[in-house]
Design a protein around this motif. Structure first.
Motif, mmCIF file in Angstrom:
data_model
loop_
_atom_site.group_PDB
_atom_site.id
_atom_site.type_symbol
_atom_site.label_atom_id
_atom_site.label_comp_id
_atom_site.label_asym_id
_atom_site.label_seq_id
_atom_site.Cartn_x
_atom_site.Cartn_y
_atom_site.Cartn_z
ATOM 1 N N LEU A 50 -62.432 0.281 25.578
ATOM 2 C CA LEU A 50 -63.194 0.889 24.493
ATOM 3 C C LEU A 50 -63.521 -0.222 23.494
ATOM 4 C CD1 LEU A 50 -60.971 4.046 23.856
ATOM 5 C CD2 LEU A 50 -63.048 3.901 25.235
ATOM 6 N N ILE A 51 -64.654 -0.068 22.800
ATOM 7 C CA ILE A 51 -65.017 -1.081 21.800
ATOM 8 C C ILE A 51 -63.902 -1.199 20.752
ATOM 9 C CG2 ILE A 51 -66.686 -1.667 19.971
ATOM 10 C CD1 ILE A 51 -68.872 -0.435 21.798
ATOM 11 N N SER A 52 -63.262 -0.083 20.460
ATOM 12 C CA SER A 52 -62.185 -0.102 19.453
ATOM 13 C C SER A 52 -60.949 -0.877 19.928
ATOM 14 C CB SER A 52 -61.781 1.332 19.076
ATOM 15 O OG SER A 52 -61.377 2.026 20.255
ATOM 16 N N GLU A 53 -60.861 -1.156 21.263
ATOM 17 C CA GLU A 53 -59.691 -1.901 21.789
ATOM 18 C C GLU A 53 -59.941 -3.410 21.861
ATOM 19 O OE1 GLU A 53 -57.638 1.058 25.034
ATOM 20 O OE2 GLU A 53 -59.525 0.129 25.633
ATOM 21 N N LEU A 54 -61.181 -3.831 21.580
ATOM 22 C CA LEU A 54 -61.520 -5.246 21.788
ATOM 23 C C LEU A 54 -60.812 -6.164 20.789
ATOM 24 C CD1 LEU A 54 -65.395 -5.068 22.413
ATOM 25 C CD2 LEU A 54 -63.563 -5.136 24.108
ATOM 26 N N SER A 55 -60.499 -7.397 21.266
ATOM 27 C CA SER A 55 -60.048 -8.441 20.337
ATOM 28 C C SER A 55 -60.704 -9.739 20.801
ATOM 29 C CB SER A 55 -58.524 -8.567 20.354
ATOM 30 O OG SER A 55 -58.112 -9.137 21.577
ATOM 31 N N GLN A 56 -60.876 -10.716 19.880
ATOM 32 C CA GLN A 56 -61.714 -11.863 20.262
ATOM 33 C C GLN A 56 -61.017 -12.876 21.165
ATOM 34 O OE1 GLN A 56 -63.323 -13.795 16.908
ATOM 35 N NE2 GLN A 56 -61.456 -13.777 15.690
ATOM 36 N N ASP A 57 -59.695 -12.704 21.392
ATOM 37 C CA ASP A 57 -59.053 -13.654 22.308
ATOM 38 C C ASP A 57 -59.050 -13.141 23.748
ATOM 39 O OD1 ASP A 57 -57.323 -11.583 21.939
ATOM 40 O OD2 ASP A 57 -55.595 -12.795 21.291
ATOM 41 N N MET A 58 -59.762 -12.007 23.969
ATOM 42 C CA MET A 58 -59.796 -11.462 25.338
ATOM 43 C C MET A 58 -60.692 -12.319 26.226
ATOM 44 S SD MET A 58 -60.215 -7.386 24.858
ATOM 45 C CE MET A 58 -58.794 -6.307 24.809
ATOM 46 N N PRO A 59 -60.353 -12.419 27.526
ATOM 47 C CA PRO A 59 -61.300 -13.077 28.445
ATOM 48 C C PRO A 59 -62.436 -12.089 28.746
ATOM 49 C CG PRO A 59 -59.361 -12.309 29.618
ATOM 50 C CD PRO A 59 -59.129 -11.988 28.173
ATOM 51 N N PHE A 60 -63.014 -12.149 29.944
ATOM 52 C CA PHE A 60 -64.108 -11.234 30.278
ATOM 53 C C PHE A 60 -63.594 -9.796 30.347
ATOM 54 C CE2 PHE A 60 -65.666 -15.270 31.582
ATOM 55 C CZ PHE A 60 -67.038 -15.195 31.374
ATOM 56 N N VAL A 61 -64.368 -8.870 29.747
ATOM 57 C CA VAL A 61 -63.985 -7.449 29.785
ATOM 58 C C VAL A 61 -65.246 -6.630 30.051
ATOM 59 C CG1 VAL A 61 -62.081 -7.707 28.138
ATOM 60 C CG2 VAL A 61 -64.359 -7.160 27.290
ATOM 61 N N GLN A 62 -65.034 -5.339 30.373
ATOM 62 C CA GLN A 62 -66.224 -4.492 30.489
ATOM 63 C C GLN A 62 -66.084 -3.245 29.618
ATOM 64 O OE1 GLN A 62 -66.724 -3.860 34.635
ATOM 65 N NE2 GLN A 62 -64.759 -2.882 34.927
ATOM 66 N N ILE A 63 -67.236 -2.802 29.102
ATOM 67 C CA ILE A 63 -67.292 -1.577 28.294
ATOM 68 C C ILE A 63 -68.425 -0.722 28.868
ATOM 69 C CG2 ILE A 63 -66.355 -2.615 26.176
ATOM 70 C CD1 ILE A 63 -69.216 -3.039 25.196
ATOM 71 N N LYS A 64 -68.424 0.566 28.526
ATOM 72 C CA LYS A 64 -69.431 1.466 29.113
ATOM 73 C C LYS A 64 -70.017 2.315 27.990
ATOM 74 C CE LYS A 64 -69.489 5.074 32.677
ATOM 75 N NZ LYS A 64 -68.581 5.823 33.543
ATOM 76 N N GLY A 65 -71.345 2.391 27.901
ATOM 77 C CA GLY A 65 -71.962 3.183 26.839
ATOM 78 C C GLY A 65 -73.472 3.070 26.898
ATOM 79 N N HIS A 66 -74.164 3.228 25.748
ATOM 80 C CA HIS A 66 -75.634 3.160 25.771
ATOM 81 C C HIS A 66 -76.174 2.402 24.564
ATOM 82 C CE1 HIS A 66 -74.658 6.864 23.557
ATOM 83 N NE2 HIS A 66 -75.695 6.536 22.809
ATOM 84 N N ILE A 67 -77.439 1.945 24.699
ATOM 85 C CA ILE A 67 -78.095 1.178 23.633
ATOM 86 C C ILE A 67 -78.661 2.157 22.607
ATOM 87 C CG2 ILE A 67 -80.039 -0.381 23.128
ATOM 88 C CD1 ILE A 67 -79.599 -1.576 25.982
ATOM 89 N N LEU A 68 -78.375 1.883 21.316
ATOM 90 C CA LEU A 68 -78.886 2.727 20.225
ATOM 91 C C LEU A 68 -80.278 2.261 19.793
ATOM 92 C CD1 LEU A 68 -75.621 2.791 18.069
ATOM 93 C CD2 LEU A 68 -76.597 4.764 19.251
ATOM 94 N N SER A 69 -80.443 0.908 19.648
ATOM 95 C CA SER A 69 -81.733 0.389 19.179
ATOM 96 C C SER A 69 -81.801 -1.115 19.440
ATOM 97 C CB SER A 69 -81.881 0.637 17.677
ATOM 98 O OG SER A 69 -80.832 -0.054 16.989
ATOM 99 N N PHE A 70 -83.024 -1.666 19.372
ATOM 100 C CA PHE A 70 -83.220 -3.117 19.517
ATOM 101 C C PHE A 70 -83.648 -3.711 18.177
ATOM 102 C CE2 PHE A 70 -84.013 -1.712 23.920
ATOM 103 C CZ PHE A 70 -83.211 -2.608 24.615
ATOM 104 N N GLU A 71 -83.311 -4.975 17.935
ATOM 105 C CA GLU A 71 -83.741 -5.668 16.725
ATOM 106 C C GLU A 71 -84.119 -7.096 17.118
ATOM 107 O OE1 GLU A 71 -81.926 -6.058 12.206
ATOM 108 O OE2 GLU A 71 -80.703 -5.163 13.772
ATOM 109 N N GLU A 72 -85.161 -7.632 16.451
ATOM 110 C CA GLU A 72 -85.631 -8.966 16.820
ATOM 111 C C GLU A 72 -85.581 -9.916 15.628
ATOM 112 O OE1 GLU A 72 -89.618 -9.598 18.403
ATOM 113 O OE2 GLU A 72 -89.034 -8.270 20.057
ATOM 114 N N PHE A 73 -85.228 -11.181 15.877
ATOM 115 C CA PHE A 73 -85.218 -12.174 14.798
ATOM 116 C C PHE A 73 -85.992 -13.397 15.271
ATOM 117 C CE2 PHE A 73 -81.491 -9.562 14.309
ATOM 118 C CZ PHE A 73 -81.447 -9.302 12.939
#
Length: 698
Positions: A50-73
């Motif tokens: 789950l996104i709520s379980e993520l931490s930045q020292d994790m190696p490769f992980v997978q999450i499942k969900g959907h895209i809310l919106s796109f933004e461009e810079f």
């Protein structure tokens, strides 16, 4: 036609351009090549976070969900950064792309369910995945994913869009085409006895394992197979050689050997020397040609053992030769042997490139008429013009400088091939010796002669030179001599040579009260010889040198070896240099001087040197740090271990297991005729047509 021989171009997803890239970068041109291009690591794809379980020292992980919106810079110069805000209902994260915006909009839609795979990092307080792998959740059976394989790819391939994931997809396509099981290459009596899975199973599971257990069992099976055929080939070669070539029977121990043993032996033989002499005598009396590798650290007394073996040949009416890789070394061996044989009526001569004209003719005549008992030289000995009356024993020093072809030339010098004793002071780990010198029996001298003290090795930083100079003064005042080695890695490096010249001038200023010599590879042999002689005779107290002194210089009075910039040397080189001291009865020291900036690997090397004097331990460590291709010696002789999955450094146990199984086969079917082993001999024939350099291995 066998499906695996098919050109890779015809695999869906490849085509001519990708074929060229795969061939050029990875040497993949057929289906078989791709199947045998194995993953280097795996990532567990069975768990969804789950996104709520993520931490930045994790190696490769997978999450499942959907895209809310796109933004461009805007990133300037027609570059855009695209961000997709993504949720799984338990939090929000960002998916980021720095190029390929068109591709992103064409392929990914809002509100569709995706599985995202990548490495999480944090930017502006929010988790993000940069250029993640994205799969349609309805297409992806997560419980089928298991462990995801990762394949090595090059920069060029990545630029052309062939990354690890692309290789994985191609492999998946290939495996789906293999509808019939792959042919088995090992007989059931081996696979059952060793609990190995089938080849078909191993090949499929190594690319698509469901669990860690799958990856391990596949790897063991494929590594064993690869190493087993290498060992079977070496042992078959050795067994053929033994059957084909009778050896001279030297059963007689006569006057020369006995006189030498009673009157000229400089000290009581060590237990290890006696054991090795016993093995050599048994070989020489057995009626089969001896092919023995004698390993022993610098100063362990290999030359003495070699000389006693040569005396056995002389007592039986034959001549002996000793071959060294350089003229300096050949001359040193000559001096040592003459010293040992003082007062004995034996003719010992030198044959190298510098023996010319009248003297050369005398030597060649003496070999033909048998009046020369022992000839010492370089590979000049194996030139066609050199003929012996009866060559019965050949000693080859530092084998790795002489290839198999050169050893074979020696055999042609006699009606039966002479007994061969190969010496090396470069300790070779057992697993490697079993593979490189598989056709040789191995003897080891693992004791130093009595009265030798182990060398103390100390690590100093280059800001401690003042205290080091004080130590040098103290040693010289006690009557000792000192080597100081500069790292001349390539003889043409101007900077390094300047380094040595400047260093020499600076050290002359530091030690105005002492005499200094210097030696480097750019000097003429005669100059080198003169400088070396001044040091040997004690006229100079300090010898400034490059690694040209690595092999074969013997100065018992030298008790200190200082190696500057020691971080620039490999382990075996450091060990060889250290072996220049510790040759007398006094305590000797080896000082490794480095700067403070050391990589982890360099620090490991320095620590190993300070912890142990055991050449075999050092060689094992070197093999693990560097791999077999870089080891001193294996490269010069062109040992092409084109191993696709096994690693001789790390798979010692499997090498041993493969060796034992191969030996059983050779014992049971030495002439390769029996029906039950037909599968093995046929397989060996097809493998011999591949790119493994079999001749070099044996």
């Amino acid at each position: 036609m066998d499906i695996l021989s098919q050109d890779i171009m015809y695999l869906p997803g490849v085509g001519p351009r990708r074929r060229e890239m795969l061939n050029k970068e990875l040497g993949i041109s057929t289906y078989r090549d791709l199947l045998e291009y194995f993953p280097y690591k795996y990532v567990d794809r069975t768990k969804v976070y789950l996104i709520s379980e993520l931490s930045q020292d994790m190696p490769f992980v997978q999450i499942k969900g959907h895209i809310l919106s796109f933004e461009e810079f805007d990133m300037g110069h027609r570059k855009k950064r695209v961000i997709a805000h993504f949720t799984d209902g338990h939090g929000v994260c960002d998916l980021v792309w720095f190029n390929g915006t068109k591709y992103v909009y064409q392929n990914y839609q809002i509100d569709k369910e995706y599985v995202i795979f990548g490495k999480p990092s944090v930017f502006n307080g929010r988790f993000q995945f940069t250029h993640p792998d994205i799969d349609d959740a309805t297409q992806l059976q997560l419980n089928d994913m298991g462990m995801q394989p990762f394949y090595m790819t090059t920069e060029k391939m990545k630029k052309a869009g062939i990354n690890s994931r692309a290789v994985e997809r191609l492999t998946k396509t290939l495996i789906s085409k293999l509808v019939t099981p792959l042919e088995e290459t090992l007989p059931p009596f081996i696979t059952t006895h060793l609990h190995l899975i089938s080849r078909d199973d191993a090949m499929r599971k190594i690319h698509y394992p469901k669990s860690v257990d799958d990856t391990q069992r596949s790897r063991v099976r494929l590594k064993f197979e690869e190493l087993f055929y290498v060992q079977l080939n070496i042992l078959r070669y050795a067994s053929d050689h033994r059957r084909k070539y009778r050896g001279y029977v030297f059963s007689h121990i006569g006057a020369q050997f006995n006189w030498f043993y009673s009157h000229n032996l400089p000290f009581e033989l060590t237990g290890a020397q006696k054991r090795v002499m016993h093995e050599i005598r048994a070989d020489m009396a057995s009626g089969r040609q001896m092919n023995r590798l004698l390993q022993g650290d610098v100063g362990s007394g290999k030359t003495l053992v070699a000389l006693m073996s040569m005396l056995i040949a002389i007592d039986n009416g034959y001549q002996a030769c000793m071959m060294a890789p350089t003229e300096i070394l050949a001359e040193q061996h000559l001096q040592t042997i003459k010293e040992f044989l003082k007062g004995m009526n034996l003719r010992v001569e030198l044959l190298t490139g510098i023996v010319k004209g009248k003297k050369r003719k005398e030597v060649l005549d003496g070999l033909m008429d048998g009046s020369i008992h022992i000839i010492v030289g370089t590979h000049a000995i194996i030139e066609d013009k050199v003929q012996f009356r009866s060559l019965g024993m050949a000693v080859v020093d530092e084998q790795h400088r002489f290839g198999v072809a050169q050893r074979a030339k020696l055999w042609g010098k006699s009606e039966n091939p002479p007994h061969v004793l190969v010496m090396t002071a470069t300790p070779i780990p057992r697993t490697l010796a079993m593979t490189i010198y598989g056709d040789l029996d191995v003897s080891v001298i693992d004791e130093l002669p009595p009265g030798r003290k182990p060398i103390q090795t100390i690590h100093k930083y280059d800001n401690q030179m003042t205290s080091l100079y004080a130590g040098i003064r103290q040693q010289i005042r006690m009557g000792r001599q000192v080597y100081i080695v500069f790292p001349l890695i390539k003889e043409s490096e101007k900077m390094d040579l300047k380094n040595l010249e400047d260093g020499f001038a600076a050290l002359r200023d530091v030690f105005p009260e002492f005499q200094l010599s210097k030696i480097h590879g750019k000097m003429k042999d005669k100059e080198k010889e003169e400088e070396m002689q001044r040091f040997v005779s004690g006229q100079t107290q300090i010898l400034i040198a490059t690694t040209v002194i690595e092999v074969g210089v013997n100065v018992p009075n030298a008790s200190v070896m200082i190696i500057l910039d020691a971080q620039r040397f490999g382990l075996s080189q450091l060990h060889q240099l250290r072996g220049r001291v510790g040759r007398g009865a006094e305590q000797s020291y080896c000082i490794l001087v480095t700067n403070h900036k050391l990589t982890n690997e360099t620090r490991k090397r320095i620590d190993i040197m300070c912890e142990t004097n055991d050449g075999f331990e050092i060689a094992e460590a070197d093999l693990k740090l560097r791999g077999p291709g870089d080891l001193e010696g294996t490269q010069q002789s062109g040992v092409a271990f084109d191993l696709k999955i096994a690693d001789i450094a790390r798979d010692g146990q499997i090498v041993q297991m493969a060796r034992e199984e191969a030996q059983k086969i050779i014992d049971a079917d030495p002439t390769c005729q029996k029906r039950e082993y037909q599968l093995l001999w046929d397989r060996l024939k097809t493998l011999r047509k591949t790119n493994i350099n079999w001749a070099a291995i044996s």
